[in-house]
Scaffold this active site. Structure first.
Site, mmCIF file in Angstrom:
data_model
loop_
_atom_site.group_PDB
_atom_site.id
_atom_site.type_symbol
_atom_site.label_atom_id
_atom_site.label_comp_id
_atom_site.label_asym_id
_atom_site.label_seq_id
_atom_site.Cartn_x
_atom_site.Cartn_y
_atom_site.Cartn_z
ATOM 1 N N TYR A 126 -47.436 -5.526 6.735
ATOM 2 C CA TYR A 126 -48.588 -4.737 6.297
ATOM 3 C C TYR A 126 -49.882 -5.324 6.835
ATOM 4 O O TYR A 126 -50.065 -6.532 6.867
ATOM 5 C CB TYR A 126 -48.638 -4.709 4.768
ATOM 6 C CG TYR A 126 -49.751 -3.862 4.217
ATOM 7 C CD1 TYR A 126 -49.563 -2.492 4.051
ATOM 8 C CD2 TYR A 126 -50.978 -4.403 3.880
ATOM 9 C CE1 TYR A 126 -50.573 -1.695 3.545
ATOM 10 C CE2 TYR A 126 -51.994 -3.618 3.369
ATOM 11 C CZ TYR A 126 -51.784 -2.255 3.210
ATOM 12 O OH TYR A 126 -52.790 -1.466 2.713
ATOM 13 N N TRP A 128 -54.099 -3.871 8.610
ATOM 14 C CA TRP A 128 -54.848 -2.865 9.370
ATOM 15 C C TRP A 128 -54.770 -3.111 10.867
ATOM 16 O O TRP A 128 -54.825 -2.188 11.656
ATOM 17 C CB TRP A 128 -56.314 -2.877 8.914
ATOM 18 C CG TRP A 128 -56.556 -2.083 7.679
ATOM 19 C CD1 TRP A 128 -55.873 -2.182 6.495
ATOM 20 C CD2 TRP A 128 -57.549 -1.077 7.488
ATOM 21 N NE1 TRP A 128 -56.395 -1.300 5.574
ATOM 22 C CE2 TRP A 128 -57.429 -0.617 6.163
ATOM 23 C CE3 TRP A 128 -58.542 -0.535 8.291
ATOM 24 C CZ2 TRP A 128 -58.254 0.376 5.633
ATOM 25 C CZ3 TRP A 128 -59.377 0.443 7.763
ATOM 26 C CH2 TRP A 128 -59.214 0.887 6.450
#
Length: 785
Positions: A126, A128
């Protein structure tokens, strides 16, 4: 003009004599974020990881295993004992060649697959990562592991995980709602009253997942203000609505928003202000909600007086606000932070319920929003289509975890968990692979994670910088930044598609994630499946070409790739059009039904009721947050800590950059508190303070502000994790990372979402000499041997 794109926006590359020397704001951006301007310097600074490195004990064990003759090696992958995983974070790394690094990683993956199966590989990874659509690390890592037989994935996200599970049952998936928010121009023309639970904070609207070529929120709010829209911010933090000028601030007690929403609905109902026709035509289950509102179901009418005792908002103001909302064209907005809490589903469900009672859903300027101000995206009016996207392939492994249950998975292999009404088991993970993220930022209760992180036999990380996640790895593979590669920048509803051309050469021996995975796939016999025979530039042309037809269906025309690449960007502004959320559904609910079981808004969900969750009933209701009970009720930790998105960075990205460092106080993250709370503890502005609870403690720098409700403190996320000792968990964190304090528990058994905002702490002045912050000091790295 040469461009690059980041989550903070699009920037022009500044050159001197043909050499890139910095970045400047994109000339078409009306409100550029200053964060991205510091990226160039940070990307080439001393914290870059420039060569592949391996933790010394793990390297020694792997080399010893590989030196043994075939048939004499211990079967299976390296174990935690062999690799001395208890030394993660403590011992030096050793530089190795790319060939040895890739051989070691490919061998570790193969051994886990052959011995335990792909269900023992966790590559949820996980984070960005890059704004570029091809070099987005999550896409690359998932495509790679799918090419070698699959991996354990994660479901939902940390940002709005509880809402992601709930909202498809009630009205629509969050991804759909986020991209269909009523646009700013429509709000300016038609909205009369904008009530926002959690405000519209300027710090958040600097960012968007694929980049923000135009930041339009400030101008959108200004146009609303100029047209006479009234703003009400319901938040414990006045700064959550910080760029609309004069407005009303209702300083609510944290996590009591559902109670306020229930009381508003109570007034709307008992005074006959609800829209019966809308409820009958577009909704199901309202008749099941009314007995709860009136107290017939539980003996507790949800009156304004009842809500005042929980929220701190005067009952009289609750009554008048309900009447104003019913008499005005009202947009009710809710921040993502409200569902990152215990029972975080409830305020979202109740917000939809109240909006349905007002009957303005689908009308211009009315209805509800689920994240105006969460990112730059919501409210934009550019054409909507799926932009350039790297296909990830199919994952044959069925095992998964809700993303916020990472530590549970590592601690409890084979343990049971429930998610969205179904029972599941945690897989037994032997190898963790992370690219493009930092769990030592995102996750809660970092001391607990630190202990669990030592259980798997291998941890492999792609990183550019020496974050805590890199320090806690066995193998660290240096990856390029977006400045060092060609890519395409695109975000949903954004006006420009950006040709992200390489600005600088790769730093040190850093490689693109695609090249790293290509090398691994070659060693594992999956190169053809992973690459499909394409170079990175050929992939850019391919995914851009695939998006052309999708853009055409959305009414937009893209130039061919070569033209796009030559002109640096593609302007979609000519095809922008006003957006009204759920307008088609309102116009004809039969022709345009919702994706719920009934096709209508489900104020009572038979599906959720059928799950029989003790902590999430069939309709929105009030649950006491866990932090209001037990030791909290006794006042052991009397301050409610908010851990919000920081103003000077995105999450922990570039915490070492000039933008983030300029917001620190003597190198530490500031914690904001009300002067009343500071005075009661003998704290003055600038003091180093210890913030603590039963889960951990950290140091931060006190900043006093009357903009916080008394009893509430705010410690923004993103400070790189910096424990006093890496030898074990529970040491004092020196830098101000709030996630040593947050609770690692699911929001409910329905969603298992992150509940970081449900956190109580105490603060005291740190009387001793504060230890030095060492988060930005690289670990010891030994030369190749």
């Amino acid at each position: 003009m040469s461009l690059t794109s980041s989550h903070w926006g699009t920037y022009e590359v500044v050159r001197d004599g043909g050499q890139a020397v910095g970045l400047q704001a994109f000339r078409h951006d009306p409100d550029p974020s200053p964060i991205g301007l510091s990226v160039f310097e940070a990307a080439t600074g001393p914290l870059r990881i420039q060569k592949p490195v391996v933790r010394s004990s793990w390297l020694q064990a792997q080399r010893a295993r590989r030196a043994l003759p075939p048939g004499t090696r211990a079967p299976g992958p390296i174990t935690a004992e062999e690799g001395a995983t208890h030394l993660r974070g403590q011992e030096p790394f050793v530089e190795v060649s790319w060939d040895e690094a890739l051989d070691l990683v490919a061998g570790a993956i193969r051994e886990v697959i052959d011995t335990h199966g792909n269900e023992s590989l966790y590559a949820g990874s996980y984070g960005w990562s890059s704004a570029g659509r091809f070099h987005h690390a999550q896409s690359q890592v998932h495509r790679f592991f799918n090419s070698v037989g699959g991996y354990v994935r994660h479901a939902t996200n940390y940002s709005f995980g509880a809402a992601q599970v709930l909202m498809p049952h009630v009205v629509a998936p969050m991804d759909h709602l986020i991209t269909h928010h009523t646009s700013w121009d429509v709000l300016a023309e038609h909205c009369e009253l904008f009530v926002s639970f959690g405000g519209v904070p300027s710090r958040n609207v600097q960012v968007s997942a694929g980049g923000a070529s135009q930041h339009k929120v400030r101008d959108g709010l200004a146009a609303m203000r100029a047209n006479g829209v009234r703003f009400v911010s319901v938040s414990p933090d006045a700064a959550d609505l910080d760029h609309v000028g004069e407005h009303e601030w209702l300083a609510i007690r944290p996590h009591s928003d559902t109670a306020l929403l229930l009381a508003l609905a109570y007034v709307v109902y008992v005074e006959g202000l609800h829209d019966r026709d809308f409820l009958d035509k577009y909704c199901v289950g309202f008749q099941r909600v009314v007995p709860y509102l009136l107290g017939e179901a539980d003996g507790e009418p949800k009156t304004p007086a009842w809500a005042e005792a929980k929220t701190g908002i005067a009952a009289e103001r609750i009554c008048t606000l309900a009447r104003e909302m019913a008499a005005s064209r009202t947009m009710i907005n809710i921040a993502w932070s409200l569902q990152r809490a215990h029972h975080g589903e409830q305020p979202y469900w109740m917000l939809v319920t109240l909006a349905a009672m007002l009957g303005q859903i689908g009308l211009p300027g009315g209805g509800f929003g689920v994240g105006y101000g969460a990112t730059s995206l919501m409210g934009n009016d550019a054409p909507l289509f799926s932009g350039p996207t790297l296909p990830q392939g199919k994952n044959p492994v069925q095992a998964f975890i809700p993303v916020a249950r990472l530590t549970d998975m590592l601690e409890q292999p084979g343990g049971r968990f429930t998610y969205d009404g179904q029972d599941h088991r945690y897989p037994d993970i032997h190898l963790v692979y992370w690219a493009g993220g930092n769990p030592y930022h995102h996750h809660q209760d970092l001391n607990r994670l630190m202990r669990a992180w030592r259980r798997p036999g291998a941890v492999v990380v792609h990183e550019q910088f020496w974050t805590a996640t890199a320090r806690m790895a066995d193998v660290v593979l240096p990856a390029t930044t977006s400045l060092e590669r060609d890519d395409i920048g695109y975000s949903n509803r954004d006006r420009f598609i950006i040709a992200m051309k390489r600005a600088i050469e790769p730093v040190g021996e850093a490689l693109d994630d695609y090249d790293i995975f290509t090398g691994l796939a070659r060693r594992l016999g999956a190169e053809a499946l992973y690459t499909e025979g394409r170079t990175a530039m050929e992939w850019l042309k391919e995914i851009y070409g695939q998006s052309e037809s999708r853009a055409q269906r959305a009414g937009a025309a893209l130039p061919d790739f070569d033209t796009f690449w030559a002109q640096d960007c593609c302007d979609l502004g000519a095809w922008s059009a006003p957006v009204v959320m759920l307008a088609q559904f309102r116009a004809d609910p039969v022709a345009h039904p919702l994706a719920t079981p009934s096709g209508r808004i489900e104020l009572y969900s038979e599906t959720i009721a059928g799950f029989d969750c003790e902590d999430c009933a069939g309709h929105a209701r009030w649950f006491e947050p866990v932090e209001w009970l037990g030791s909290a009720a006794a006042g052991e930790f009397p301050l409610h800590m908010l851990s919000n998105q920081p103003a000077a960075k995105l999450h922990s990205q570039y915490d070492h950059g000039a933008s983030s460092r300029s917001h620190k106080v003597d190198g530490r993250e500031p914690i904001l508190l009300n002067p009343e709370d500071a005075q009661a503890r003998g704290i003055v502005d600038g003091d180093v303070v210890r913030v603590f609870n039963a889960r951990g403690d950290c140091l931060a720098a006190a900043r006093l502000t009357p903009q916080l409700r008394p009893g509430v403190v705010k410690l923004s996320t993103g400070a790189w994790f910096d424990p006093s000792s890496w030898a074990g968990a529970d040491s004092l964190e020196k830098h101000g990372n709030p996630n040593v304090l947050t609770r690692d528990q699911g929001a409910s058994s329905l969603s298992q979402g992150c509940m970081a905002q449900t956190c109580l702490v105490e603060i005291e002045r740190f009387a001793a000499q504060p230890p030095a912050v060492t988060a930005f000091e690289p670990p010891t790295v030994l030369p190749r041997t």
